[in-house]
Write an enzyme that holds these catalytic residues in place. Structure first.
Site, short mmCIF file in Angstrom:
data_model
loop_
_atom_site.label_atom_id
_atom_site.label_comp_id
_atom_site.label_asym_id
_atom_site.label_seq_id
_atom_site.Cartn_x
_atom_site.Cartn_y
_atom_site.Cartn_z
N LYS A 172 2.75 -35.91 4.17
CA LYS A 172 1.76 -36.67 3.40
C LYS A 172 2.17 -38.13 3.29
O LYS A 172 1.33 -39.04 3.33
CB LYS A 172 1.59 -36.05 2.01
CG LYS A 172 0.59 -36.79 1.10
CD LYS A 172 -0.82 -36.81 1.68
CE LYS A 172 -1.79 -37.62 0.82
NZ LYS A 172 -2.16 -36.95 -0.43
N LYS A 240 0.93 -45.03 -6.55
CA LYS A 240 1.89 -43.96 -6.85
C LYS A 240 2.43 -43.37 -5.56
O LYS A 240 3.64 -43.17 -5.41
CB LYS A 240 1.19 -42.89 -7.70
CG LYS A 240 2.08 -41.72 -8.14
CD LYS A 240 1.92 -40.51 -7.22
CE LYS A 240 0.58 -39.84 -7.39
NZ LYS A 240 0.46 -38.59 -6.58
#
Length: 288
Positions: A172, A240
């Site tokens: 990811k 984030k």
């Protein structure tokens, strides 16, 4: 059909849990704000629980899609956490994008309790979740993956085991690194066209047919041209994720100069009040 708990009913988790319910699984949901759980039950068949432990009690598979490392620890650990309600032999699969560090930590705790653990972050955004077209990248043991893959397939166009625990999160990170530079390049291209007096739609129609074409170009150029960013993947979430990427790169001794630069550009968007804007808002920074 499986007995499943789903923890976290945000813009991603809400439709993902819905796909499971409509596929015939017995789904119990938990969300920190009960209003979202009420809204989910008004839309889909299933049950709600007051705590993650209650939701996980008796579940064969527990799925989570929350906000960050701390949120994930909160739903997993403690006397009201999901792990406390899970039986030996059940499997926990985490769809949250979190650090590989917390993934390894929680996988170790799960293993001590006889619980399988699969990290399974997703890509595809809100539209992908709603349409059941997510890309899911997983890390874990093959038997645990084999248990959760048919369930995840309910809302995924691809679900692949990338390696041991943590491999899904690393994959990811690769995804977010690739997107960061691409969106900045697209923003600069469209702003250049705009300033030159060209019609953005016509420019995209031509260049998208060649090497410049991308999902971001086809799905975001209209809203970028119109300055509409009240959709999609929020800047706050991207920062984030990029922070996780940059921390991991430091640990590996890998340089990510473009990622670090684009992260600062997103910081500018936050200062403009666009923390909840879609990530394609990078073009707005070039206009102001």
């Amino acid at each position: 059909m499986a007995k499943i708990a789903f923890l976290g009913l945000g813009v991603m988790g809400f439709p993902m849990a819905g796909h499971l319910a409509r596929a015939g699984h017995e789904v119990t949901v938990f969300n920190r704000s009960p209003e979202k759980a009420d809204a989910w039950l008004a839309t889909y068949p299933g049950h709600r629980a007051a705590t993650p432990r209650e939701a996980a009690n008796g579940a064969e598979i527990v799925l989570a899609c929350v906000g960050n490392d701390d949120d994930l620890r909160q739903v997993c650990l403690g006397q009201d956490g999901a792990f406390a309600g899970m039986a030996k032999g059940s499997v926990f699969a985490d769809h949250t994008t979190v650090s590989a560090r917390v993934t390894q930590e929680l996988a170790g705790i799960a293993a001590e309790a006889g619980i399988g653990f699969v990290d399974a972050p997703v890509s595809g955004g809100q539209a992908g979740a709603e349409n059941g077209q997510l890309s899911v990248m997983c890390g874990g043991a093959q038997p645990d993956f084999d248990r959760v893959q048919p369930v995840i397939a309910t809302y995924a166009k691809i679900c692949r085991l990338m390696g041991p625990v943590g491999s899904g999160q690393v994959t990811k990170m690769c995804n977010q690194i690739a997107i960061a530079g691409l969106v900045q390049g697209l923003a600069e291209s469209l702003r250049f066209a705009e300033a030159s007096g060209l019609e953005i739609g016509e420019v995209v129609e031509v260049i998208s047919q060649g090497a410049a074409g991308s999902w971001q170009m086809m799905n975001r150029h209209k809203t970028m041209a119109e300055g509409k960013f009240d959709h999609g993947f929020a800047v706050d979430w991207m920062r984030k994720d990029l922070g996780i990427c940059l921390d991991a790169a430091d640990d590996l001794g890998v340089s990510l100069p473009v990622t670090a630069l684009v992260d600062q550009f997103y910081k500018d968007i936050q200062r403009m009040g666009g923390g909840r804007w879609d990530t394609s808002a990078l073009i707005q920074r070039l206009r102001d």
